[in-house]
Design an enzyme around this catalytic site. Structure first.
Site, PDB file in Angstrom:
ATOM      1  N   LYS A 276       0.836  -1.190   0.000  1.00 57.43           N
ATOM      2  CA  LYS A 276       0.000   0.000   0.000  1.00 57.43           C
ATOM      3  C   LYS A 276       0.876   1.247   0.000  1.00 57.43           C
ATOM      4  O   LYS A 276       1.861   1.320   0.728  1.00 57.43           O
ATOM      5  CB  LYS A 276      -0.925   0.011   1.221  1.00 57.43           C
ATOM      6  N   GLU A 362     -19.259  -8.105   9.459  1.00 61.66           N
ATOM      7  CA  GLU A 362     -20.335  -7.415  10.161  1.00 61.66           C
ATOM      8  C   GLU A 362     -21.318  -8.382  10.820  1.00 61.66           C
ATOM      9  O   GLU A 362     -21.774  -8.148  11.943  1.00 61.66           O
ATOM     10  CB  GLU A 362     -21.071  -6.481   9.197  1.00 61.66           C
ATOM     11  N   ARG A 390     -25.616  -5.335   6.605  1.00 57.26           N
ATOM     12  CA  ARG A 390     -25.065  -6.662   6.323  1.00 57.26           C
ATOM     13  C   ARG A 390     -25.282  -7.635   7.482  1.00 57.26           C
ATOM     14  O   ARG A 390     -25.184  -8.841   7.299  1.00 57.26           O
ATOM     15  CB  ARG A 390     -23.566  -6.551   6.016  1.00 57.26           C
TER      16      ARG A 390
END
Length: 622
Positions: A276, A362, A390
């Protein structure tokens, strides 16, 4: 002429020679850094996928071959190479291009992705669709290691592995970083296998502890033992052909590997290692800081922001969580991979034994909280409104049905600005208030948010506090942990003829609108249980009622008021103001609220439009 300026679509890219691709990637990375620093957006993740994007569009015949990007904040290079370079300066702005893939935006955006872990399911559907129709094309899912913590990814892998003749490629973009630091056993497993130390150490230990007669047996079992600890095992057991890991920034590795995979049949799994922030040292050093940025000077990097005069609701929650944890040792904080976004960094540092980041999961976060509640603990689930969708089945079946004591802190309720429709929390009032045993609150300011969090925490059942993104109105925040009476609102302004029943963030603009209309304003506070006595009082004292909420009108708070009136047999003209029945695109939040008529001027104009003649009479008489 720069190479990048010659690329208007992937077909142009495929005309380049292999030796031109590395310079192109360098130009693309520079363009990304320059552009995002001027508009804001997701930076670290996109700097990390430059070479992978170039390689995919170079090898595969897009858009005939489908690429599905998981958590689409890694798709900026894809957008630039697929015809949107000239529009990139409009990124995430009103009427500009989205920060995520959108099917209506480009034929190259094959699937809309902004929530994680959907790519493998969608790509498998596309691959099977091609098979059913007798079409020869590939479907590629690019998924990050953080997204692999979600159960949906493994549900899709489990399904895909039995489809031996589908042209599906899953690329694991392993950058050891989701939005928050990666967590969980899967991440540790990948890290251990990548290091190679586990297998090497196991061999050395075996040599030192096994008696001589067993060493020969151990040698014969070596290949089998190796197969138990290399990454291939898990994915190949699921039915995939595993390739990798390879360097995701090395085009000389990426392109031949992808070309070879293109010739293979059946489900393939390519493990790619990227970094990243690649190519920008500041983002490499602090990928979380540069995950989602505002405008900044690339030469100087992101500077510490001056302390704002008003606290954000997220900060109010973070402070409350630590204060309540100090007061009650039973408190446990839970987040599904949003430590920074939900304001839990301080709590993690001060109460690490009571902090749980469960990864991008979730559903699990909700039921995990339910399990803690069964043991007498006091779980607080910090989750974005759009992400709780979710875990809706778990909210109903595992928490509410059993009336378990779980507090839900719903951040990002209402419109969220640049992230757009995928991240807007427009539906929580409607989907929460229909659930038995739930208490649902919406604060009008920062201090009320703290009081409501305390109220929810002390309520012995499931309770939710939904609050918006960004700063509040600047209200003074009391340090005491005080509760509000359940189901009681308050009148904030007294006027004539018309009563505005405002919920949460809509109290402030409603008060401003009421000054123009000489209207009464009630801060309703509770969506469930609704203050029916206050509703009856307002109906008795006024000729017209108006409800205002930063949520969907259908099934929302206004609907709750209408239902209460009907149940009491009260017939009264009522106007319900809220978010319209459509998905609202990205843009500045204040502008978006004005566009849907939920600023002070819009609220006043809507009321005048509905009750104009009567209001003119009231205003003229003062």
């Amino acid at each position: 002429m720069k190479l990048l300026e010659t690329i208007n679509n992937p077909a142009d890219l495929r005309k380049l020679g292999r030796h031109q691709l590395t310079p192109l990637a360098e130009e693309l990375r520079s363009f990304l850094l320059d552009s995002v620093s001027k508009t804001g957006g997701h930076l670290s993740s996109n700097l990390g996928t430059v070479e992978l994007t170039v390689a995919l569009h170079y090898v595969f015949n897009t858009p005939q071959d489908r690429i599905v990007w998981d958590v689409g904040h890694q798709t900026y290079s894809h957008k630039i190479l697929s015809g949107r370079r000239e529009q990139f300066h409009t990124l995430r702005q009103l009427n500009g291009i989205s920060g995520f893939p959108r099917r209506v935006e480009s034929e190259y955006d094959t699937f809309g992705t902004a929530h994680s872990s959907t790519s493998i399911s969608a790509a498998l559907g596309m691959a099977m669709g091609a098979k059913i129709k007798g079409e020869q094309r590939h479907a590629i899912a690019v998924i990050g290691d953080g997204s692999m913590t979600a159960g949906m990814a493994f549900e899709a892998l489990n399904n895909a592995g039995v489809e031996k003749d589908c042209n599906l490629l899953v690329i694991l973009n392993d950058n050891d970083m989701s939005i928050s630091p990666p967590v969980g056993a899967l991440n540790r497993y990948l890290a251990r296998l990548m290091s190679g130390q586990f297998y090497a150490a196991s061999k050395d230990i075996a040599k030192s502890v096994l008696p001589a007669p067993l060493l020969e047996v151990a040698k014969r079992l070596e290949e089998h033992a190796k197969g138990m600890v290399v990454p291939a095992t898990m994915f190949e057991e699921l039915g995939f052909n595993y390739i990798g890991p390879i360097d995701g920034h090395d085009l000389d590795s990426l392109i031949p590997t992808l070309q070879n995979i293109k010739q293979l049949k059946g489900p393939q799994f390519l493990h790619v290692v990227t970094k990243k922030g690649q190519g920008y040292k500041l983002a490499e050093a602090e990928p979380i800081l540069y995950h989602g940025t505002g405008k900044f000077n690339p030469a100087e990097g992101i500077k510490p922001a001056l302390a704002p005069s008003k606290k954000t609701y997220t900060e109010v929650f973070g402070d409350w969580l630590c204060d309540m944890a100090k007061a009650d040792k039973r408190l446990v904080g839970i987040t599904p991979a949003m430590r920074e976004g939900s304001g839990m960094v301080r709590f993690d540092k001060e109460y690490p034994d009571r902090y749980f980041d469960v990864g991008i999961a979730e559903q699990h976060s909700v039921t995990f909280g339910a399990g803690l509640a069964c043991e007498g603990l006091k779980p607080v689930v910090a989750i974005y409104s759009t992400f709780l969708q979710r875990g809706y089945d778990q909210l109903i079946h595992d928490v509410a049905l059993q009336d378990l004591d779980v507090t839900f802190a719903l951040d990002r309720a209402g419109l969220v600005g640049a992230d757009g429709a995928t991240h807007a929390g427009n539906y929580d009032l409607a989907y929460l208030r229909c659930i038995p045993n739930m208490v649902v609150m919406a604060p009008s300011d920062e201090n009320e948010c703290r009081q409501m969090l305390t109220t929810a925490y002390h309520y012995p059942g499931p309770a939710a506090v939904r609050y918006p993104r960004g700063a509040g109105v600047g209200a003074a925040i009391e340090q005491e942990l005080t509760s509000l009476p359940i189901g009681k609102g308050e009148i904030r302004r007294k006027g004539q003829k018309i009563a505005i029943l405002a919920f949460g963030s809509m109290v402030a603009p409603s008060l401003a609108a009421a000054e123009l209309l000489n209207a009464t304003v009630a801060n309703m506070r509770f969506v469930k249980p609704l203050d029916v006595e206050l509703v009856k009082q307002l109906a008795a004292d006024h000729d017209y009622l108006v409800t205002v909420e930063e949520g969907c009108i259908m099934g929302g708070a206004g609907a709750a008021v209408a239902e209460a009136l009907a149940a009491e047999g009260i017939v009264k003209p009522i106007q319900m103001l809220g978010l319209p029945d459509k998905f609202i695109d990205h843009g500045d939040p204040a502008k978006l609220l004005a566009l849907v008529g939920l600023d002070a001027a819009g609220i006043a104009a809507s009321i005048k439009g509905r009750f104009g003649d009567e209001l003119r009479l009231v205003v003229s008489n003062g």
